[in-house]
Design a protein around this motif. Structure first.
Motif, PDB file in Angstrom:
ATOM      1  N   THR A  47       0.929  -1.062  -0.037  1.00 56.63           N
ATOM      2  CA  THR A  47       0.019   0.103   0.032  1.00 56.63           C
ATOM      3  C   THR A  47       0.705   1.259   0.075  1.00 56.63           C
ATOM      4  N   GLN A  48       0.281   2.152   0.747  1.00 53.42           N
ATOM      5  CA  GLN A  48       1.316   3.449   0.748  1.00 53.42           C
ATOM      6  C   GLN A  48       2.585   3.439   1.522  1.00 53.42           C
ATOM      7  N   SER A  49       2.876   2.432   2.279  1.00 48.86           N
ATOM      8  CA  SER A  49       4.110   2.584   2.840  1.00 48.86           C
ATOM      9  C   SER A  49       5.445   2.579   2.356  1.00 48.86           C
ATOM     10  N   ARG A  50       5.524   1.465   1.086  1.00 48.25           N
ATOM     11  CA  ARG A  50       6.710   1.597   0.213  1.00 48.25           C
ATOM     12  C   ARG A  50       6.573   2.685  -0.474  1.00 48.25           C
ATOM     13  N   VAL A  51       5.587   3.109  -1.104  1.00 45.22           N
ATOM     14  CA  VAL A  51       5.545   4.147  -1.899  1.00 45.22           C
ATOM     15  C   VAL A  51       6.261   5.313  -1.348  1.00 45.22           C
ATOM     16  N   SER A  52       5.556   5.707   0.067  1.00 47.73           N
ATOM     17  CA  SER A  52       5.732   6.828   0.541  1.00 47.73           C
ATOM     18  C   SER A  52       7.536   6.742   0.951  1.00 47.73           C
ATOM     19  N   VAL A  53       8.123   5.809   1.468  1.00 48.99           N
ATOM     20  CA  VAL A  53       9.400   5.628   1.565  1.00 48.99           C
ATOM     21  C   VAL A  53      10.155   6.396   0.531  1.00 48.99           C
ATOM     22  N   SER A  54       9.836   5.367  -0.852  1.00 47.44           N
ATOM     23  CA  SER A  54      10.632   5.876  -2.143  1.00 47.44           C
ATOM     24  C   SER A  54      10.600   7.136  -2.356  1.00 47.44           C
ATOM     25  N   GLN A  55       9.345   8.051  -2.326  1.00 44.31           N
ATOM     26  CA  GLN A  55       8.789   9.426  -2.602  1.00 44.31           C
ATOM     27  C   GLN A  55       9.688  10.404  -1.746  1.00 44.31           C
ATOM     28  N   ARG A  56       9.727   9.885  -0.364  1.00 45.92           N
ATOM     29  CA  ARG A  56      10.446  10.784   0.526  1.00 45.92           C
ATOM     30  C   ARG A  56      11.948  10.706   0.213  1.00 45.92           C
ATOM     31  N   LEU A  57      12.654   9.609   0.034  1.00 42.87           N
ATOM     32  CA  LEU A  57      13.921   9.508  -0.384  1.00 42.87           C
ATOM     33  C   LEU A  57      14.181  10.201  -1.841  1.00 42.87           C
ATOM     34  N   ASP A  58      13.272  10.167  -2.674  1.00 40.12           N
ATOM     35  CA  ASP A  58      13.509  10.870  -3.948  1.00 40.12           C
ATOM     36  C   ASP A  58      13.761  12.320  -3.785  1.00 40.12           C
ATOM     37  N   ARG A  59      13.045  12.702  -2.658  1.00 44.05           N
ATOM     38  CA  ARG A  59      12.872  14.202  -2.661  1.00 44.05           C
ATOM     39  C   ARG A  59      14.492  14.698  -1.889  1.00 44.05           C
ATOM     40  N   VAL A  60      15.033  13.649  -1.171  1.00 42.59           N
ATOM     41  CA  VAL A  60      16.111  13.917  -0.643  1.00 42.59           C
ATOM     42  C   VAL A  60      17.319  13.872  -1.838  1.00 42.59           C
ATOM     43  N   ARG A  61      17.224  12.962  -2.676  1.00 40.28           N
ATOM     44  CA  ARG A  61      18.128  12.564  -3.970  1.00 40.28           C
ATOM     45  C   ARG A  61      18.100  14.079  -4.740  1.00 40.28           C
ATOM     46  N   LYS A  62      16.852  14.451  -4.975  1.00 40.81           N
ATOM     47  CA  LYS A  62      16.744  15.473  -6.029  1.00 40.81           C
ATOM     48  C   LYS A  62      17.398  16.892  -5.110  1.00 40.81           C
ATOM     49  N   ALA A  63      17.112  17.035  -3.968  1.00 39.53           N
ATOM     50  CA  ALA A  63      17.641  17.907  -3.168  1.00 39.53           C
ATOM     51  C   ALA A  63      19.212  17.985  -3.198  1.00 39.53           C
ATOM     52  N   ALA A  64      19.733  16.672  -3.056  1.00 42.69           N
ATOM     53  CA  ALA A  64      21.267  16.543  -2.964  1.00 42.69           C
ATOM     54  C   ALA A  64      21.756  17.000  -4.218  1.00 42.69           C
ATOM     55  N   THR A  65      20.858  16.619  -5.618  1.00 36.00           N
ATOM     56  CA  THR A  65      21.549  16.847  -6.827  1.00 36.00           C
ATOM     57  C   THR A  65      21.595  18.530  -7.026  1.00 36.00           C
ATOM     58  N   LEU A  66      20.577  19.242  -6.751  1.00 38.34           N
ATOM     59  CA  LEU A  66      20.611  20.706  -6.863  1.00 38.34           C
ATOM     60  C   LEU A  66      21.574  21.329  -6.137  1.00 38.34           C
ATOM     61  N   LYS A  67      21.702  20.946  -4.886  1.00 37.54           N
ATOM     62  CA  LYS A  67      22.415  21.581  -3.934  1.00 37.54           C
ATOM     63  C   LYS A  67      23.789  20.845  -3.420  1.00 37.54           C
ATOM     64  N   LYS A  68      24.930  20.620  -4.144  1.00 36.98           N
ATOM     65  CA  LYS A  68      25.693  19.690  -3.821  1.00 36.98           C
ATOM     66  C   LYS A  68      26.643  20.344  -2.767  1.00 36.98           C
ATOM     67  N   LYS A  69      26.705  21.616  -2.407  1.00 35.78           N
ATOM     68  CA  LYS A  69      27.526  21.884  -1.086  1.00 35.78           C
ATOM     69  C   LYS A  69      26.664  22.021   0.126  1.00 35.78           C
ATOM     70  N   ASP A  70      25.257  21.847  -0.010  1.00 32.23           N
ATOM     71  CA  ASP A  70      24.468  21.990   1.233  1.00 32.23           C
ATOM     72  C   ASP A  70      24.614  21.098   2.404  1.00 32.23           C
ATOM     73  N   LYS A  71      24.365  21.128   3.558  1.00 31.71           N
ATOM     74  CA  LYS A  71      24.200  20.127   4.539  1.00 31.71           C
ATOM     75  C   LYS A  71      22.620  19.922   4.754  1.00 31.71           C
ATOM     76  N   LEU A 165      21.268   7.888   3.789  1.00 32.49           N
ATOM     77  CA  LEU A 165      22.417   8.473   3.243  1.00 32.49           C
ATOM     78  C   LEU A 165      22.744   8.140   1.688  1.00 32.49           C
ATOM     79  N   ASN A 166      22.278   6.942   1.235  1.00 37.15           N
ATOM     80  CA  ASN A 166      22.702   6.709  -0.042  1.00 37.15           C
ATOM     81  C   ASN A 166      21.941   7.702  -0.975  1.00 37.15           C
ATOM     82  N   ALA A 167      20.822   8.171  -0.615  1.00 37.58           N
ATOM     83  CA  ALA A 167      20.123   9.151  -1.441  1.00 37.58           C
ATOM     84  C   ALA A 167      20.753  10.528  -1.794  1.00 37.58           C
TER      85      ALA A 167
END
Length: 492
Positions: A47-71, A165-167
């Protein structure tokens, strides 16, 4: 929320391009993809659980891509029950238990309640990391490799933290780093190395091995490196707990002041982060600033192969690398680290100087050899390392003794799995002779095992040929040519 990281020596964002080369066969810029999850998880909610985990990590991954020097200052909330559940079902069911003796099956009886309790302890800061259980396994060279077996709950939390952290770090890691990364296997590293040797200007090879890497990682430096990208003190505190948890050996507690235990779920990622700052960024900048010719890099965990066009670059890089490693409490293995002449023109150049054939080097279970194809052109030949084959045959011999009185179909089914697994890794082009030798030795070991069952046994080679045909897969090449597969994965 994220805030800007202060400038440091390690805020370099390096492009994944080969130095002074119009093509980048060995180090492409690759699309980053999500880790493929298990398709056979039991009791997972679809149901929603696995999808929500993936979506949250996708948002972290996109943020890491856009701002490579941010904490990243707010990550701990991502370690919720859904992510812990995903981590729990990712673990191996039959893995050895840690010091608390809890196995996966035992934890499964009340897994929902157990994970809820674990989640509560994490967010109340009541979670305590337990020592790892030290266990030794034999290495192919006869020495023993120490492994640290963590408790089940430590594995669950480590896996959840590694996913978060992998994201972030999969965006930062460079293209020539292959060890223990999503969508990157040992054969991807082997393909990149083979393509770099055959398609680029490689005349010298530095085969570098870091001595006792996992045992000598500096905790102080590792935490400093993590703080370049991770500003959430709760994540840093968790990792510090695992580093300082210590080990138990024969019932005795041994504190850990350095190193990260081999076998721990989080250790491969921490090792990659450590070497990303210690070696990868430095090596990439060195070849851009100091190399006079082409330089090729391939790293799989602590096994590093560097190819050079010019010998002066190779010698200067080796000296600089030794100094670089010493700055961060690491040391190159004096016997396993070698600089050799190797490549398309190595045999010809050595013959002009009155020297013998080019030396060989080992990488990821294969011996790499300078050879000639039928048309007389250079060809890289890879064959199974002799010590690795002998170690596998010894294990088969020992297991056949334990299964000596099992029925032939039971033995045959077990041997089929073993041989097929061996072929799945070693069946590369130009390795046919080693594959046939392995198949022959397995059949011979099986024949000897059957003959020991009775003094009157008359198992002949004719009988064994029939049994081998019925039960064992035939030795044949399963992998394509490395350049072909590399070009298919990374088309230009």
């Amino acid at each position: 929320m994220m805030r800007k990281q202060e400038k440091s020596d390690f805020s370099i964002v390096a492009k994944k391009l080969a130095n002074k080369s119009g093509h980048t066969e060995a180090e492409p810029v690759e699309r980053r993809e999500k880790t493929k999850g298990n398709t056979d998880w039991q009791h997972m909610r679809r149901t929603q659980s696995r999808v929500s985990v993936s979506q949250r990590l996708d948002r972290v991954r996109k943020a890491a891509t856009l701002k490579k020097k941010d904490k990243f200052t707010a990550l701990f909330h991502l370690i919720d029950i859904d992510l812990l559940q995903t981590a729990y079902f990712w673990l191996k069911r039959n893995a050895a238990a840690g010091v608390d003796g809890v196995t996966w099956k035992e934890y499964e009886h009340n897994w929902e309640r157990n994970l809820k309790d674990l989640h509560g302890r994490l967010h109340r800061q009541a979670y305590r990391a337990l020592p790892t259980r030290r266990r030794f396994i034999p290495k192919p060279d006869g020495r023993m490799r120490p492994l640290g077996i963590a408790t089940l709950e430590d594995k669950i939390v480590q896996r959840a933290v590694a996913e978060v952290l992998n994201a972030i770090y999969e965006v930062d890691f460079l293209g020539f780093s292959y060890g223990f990364r999503p969508k990157r296997s040992q054969h991807d590293a082997l393909d990149a190395l083979a393509t770099g040797i055959t398609r680029t200007k490689v005349n010298w090879i530095l085969d570098a091995d870091i001595s006792r890497f996992f045992d000598t990682v500096s905790h102080e430096w590792l935490i400093k490196f993590l703080k370049h990208r991770i500003g959430d003190t709760r994540i840093i505190r968790l990792i510090s707990k695992w580093l300082k948890a210590g080990t138990t050996e024969d019932g005795n507690f041994v504190p850990t002041e350095e190193g990260t235990p081999q076998g721990a779920v989080i250790s491969p990622l921490l090792a990659n982060i450590y070497l990303h700052y210690v070696f990868d960024l430095w090596a990439h900048q060195w070849r851009k600033r100091h190399a006079q010719g082409h330089v090729m890099l391939v790293r799989y965990a602590d096994d590093i192969v560097v190819g050079f066009e010019k010998p002066d670059d190779a010698r200067r890089f080796q000296r600089a690398m030794q100094e670089r490693m010493a700055q961060f409490a690491l040391m190159l293995h004096p016997e396993k680290t070698r600089l050799i002449e190797f490549g398309r023109f190595a045999a010809e150049n050595r013959a002009k100087r009155g020297l013998g054939k080019p030396q060989t080097f080992n990488f990821l279970g294969f011996t790499h050899i300078c050879d000639l194809a039928r048309n007389g052109r250079f060809q890289l030949r890879r064959k199974t390392r002799r010590d690795r084959m002998q170690a596998t045959l010894r294990e088969i011999k020992q297991e056949l003794r334990r299964k000596q009185h099992h029925s032939i179909p039971e033995q045959g089914r077990w041997l089929r799995r073993v041989v097929q697994g061996y072929l799945n890794y070693h069946a590369v082009p130009n390795n046919g002779r080693s594959l046939r030798a392995f198949h022959h030795h397995v059949v011979d070991l099986w024949r000897r095992s059957l003959r020991r069952r009775s003094q009157k046994d008359r198992t002949t080679w004719t009988t064994m040929a029939r049994l081998a045909k019925d039960w064992l897969p035939m030795p044949r090449v399963l992998h394509p040519w490395p350049e072909v597969r590399f070009a298919a994965k990374h088309p230009r």
